[in-house]
Write an enzyme that holds these catalytic residues in place. Sequence first.
Site, PDB file in Angstrom:
ATOM      1  N   THR A   1     113.539  37.181  14.727  1.00  0.00           N
ATOM      2  CA  THR A   1     112.996  38.169  15.652  1.00  0.00           C
ATOM      3  C   THR A   1     111.929  38.993  14.941  1.00  0.00           C
ATOM      4  OG1 THR A   1     114.611  39.869  15.068  1.00  0.00           O
ATOM      5  CG2 THR A   1     115.230  38.311  16.802  1.00  0.00           C
TER       6      THR A   1
ATOM      7  N   GLU B   1     116.389  35.243  21.255  1.00  0.00           N
ATOM      8  CA  GLU B   1     117.826  34.977  21.319  1.00  0.00           C
ATOM      9  C   GLU B   1     118.221  34.057  22.467  1.00  0.00           C
ATOM     10  OE1 GLU B   1     117.485  39.084  19.323  1.00  0.00           O
ATOM     11  OE2 GLU B   1     116.406  37.899  20.825  1.00  0.00           O
TER      12      GLU B   1
ATOM     13  N   LYS C   1     113.019  58.804  29.814  1.00  0.00           N
ATOM     14  CA  LYS C   1     114.125  59.530  30.432  1.00  0.00           C
ATOM     15  C   LYS C   1     113.652  60.952  30.697  1.00  0.00           C
ATOM     16  CE  LYS C   1     117.183  56.564  27.767  1.00  0.00           C
ATOM     17  NZ  LYS C   1     116.079  55.858  27.103  1.00  0.00           N
TER      18      LYS C   1
ATOM     19  N   TRP D   1     114.764  57.960  35.317  1.00  0.00           N
ATOM     20  CA  TRP D   1     114.035  56.997  34.495  1.00  0.00           C
ATOM     21  C   TRP D   1     112.641  56.758  35.061  1.00  0.00           C
ATOM     22  CZ3 TRP D   1     118.159  52.562  33.623  1.00  0.00           C
ATOM     23  CH2 TRP D   1     119.098  53.005  32.671  1.00  0.00           C
TER      24      TRP D   1
END
Length: 570
Positions: free
Chosen positions: A205, A350, A457, A462
């Site tokens: 990654t 992944e 936030k 949100w």
Amino acid sequence: MRHRESRLSRSISTTRSTMLGSMMDVPMNVIQIIERASRHHGSTEIVSARSHGEEAHRYTYAEAYQRVCQLGKALRALGLEPGDRVGTLAWNSHAHLEVYYATAGLGLVCHTLNPRFSAVDLEWIINHAEDQVLIVDIDFLPLVKDLLPRLETIRQVIVIDSQLAPAADRIPDALDYEALLATESSSSPDWATVDEHQPCGLCYTSGTTGMPKGVTYTHRSTTLHAYASSLPDSFALSAQDAVMPIVPMFHVNAWGLPYSLPLVGAKIVLPGRALDGESLFQLMEAEQVTMAAGVPTVWLGILEHLNQKSRTFSSLKRTVIGGSAAPESMIRTIESTHKVSVVHAWGMTEISPTGAVNTPTRALRQTDEELSLSLKKKQGRAIPGIDIRIEKADGTTLPWDGSSPGHLLVRGPWVVQQYTGGVVGARSDGWFDTGDIATVDTQGFIHIVDRSKDVIKSGGEWISSIALESTACEHPGVFEAAVIGLPHPKWMERPLLICVPRPNSSLSPRELRDFLAERLPKWWLPDAIELVDSLPHGATGKLLKTELRQQFSHYSLAPADNERTAGGVL
């Protein structure tokens, strides 16, 4: 007594199975993909752009498999054994494709290294993976030459087109790729017999939230991913296609296309190192590419070239865009101006990497243009084999209603269970937390609202940085946009919008804010807008918001600042 009952139960089960019959237990092995392509699509071309001005390399699947056999024998002669890692630092090329398959056939692990990583990260990754051999394009020789003294397990470097390398960049005792192949015959070697659960690939990654983590792909996971991603409602690949994987082969295996394209027998067009808009467009036209796959930043360059030259595509029918969300303005331009279908896709290292593809259902194809466009902005439905769920932070499952955002979790046969070195990947309940915040509608279409670390936030609500960026990019004067959340004394966080204006644009922060005010809820509007010359991008082409947060860490969004316009602040 319990033990005797268990033996009896197994005996009865075996007897019933024998009576019913059974299917062959043939293990999946990646080498079978290129073997089949050589037999059934032997005359189909693989075209590879050269890196240094020569004519494109051109050969067939049959010829490719012969060279895979030669490479396999050569690697075996170097003393490599099943499980050993072979690192690659290479562009999208026919040689890189050969390495993918020769290593798999021997039971080795092809470890694709991203040359855009920092030297510090590359050193750590190569040592952590314990790579034995490095196969390198000459463009990366200076990097490898600098790293070699600190690489603990590398015992051989193999250089592609080594004769073209400047004398100063050459590495003593390195082997030439072509000379190495020439020492072996093209007859099929005795490929290793490996369990389908054994590894064949390794990718790390990007490490944006810590040290890079290694994800190991098996023969089984890779083969199943190739099948699923080829399906009509996935990438819709077939032998009728000519496909250009613009996404690098060193970035999650070019979204699996080096496996899925030979699986179906499609023509492969590999762009090499020239990833500018003009070079990519010319190669697409020359090879009559029907499908291309790349991240939004690549398509920005292509569209800019087409706009400047008043050109359009003659053969391209569809494009797969992933890596980050494509702005609505980009989708509209590609589809309306250039008559090319845009297919949004989502995934991650992944997930091998494809998790969802936005292929419309029959009913959605009949919707009006504006509704269709709004649906195309979503990342799509999970492809067969992938299960998804949406959760609150406390683990409560959220409904698929298209309006309840939560953490996106996945599971499936090509989803990571455990990272290299034993680091935990999936949760104990079998689900993997992707780190994305998403909604899922009643038909299963995923809409990535934001990365959990990027969502803003504000006052208990949100704000999606992705939606704000996409809307900003609809302004004709905006070339690229990024949104980050900065601390606010009252609302906890508020958005800062950072934009790159188009060349010769007279864009002003006030003009852009008025534009956004017509399209977004008032409380979503950025507290400040900054115009910059460029935005930082990471090794995979994604915006580096970590760098932006650091760059603007001392930036104040105090209420008093919101009334002034100096320095781009509104």
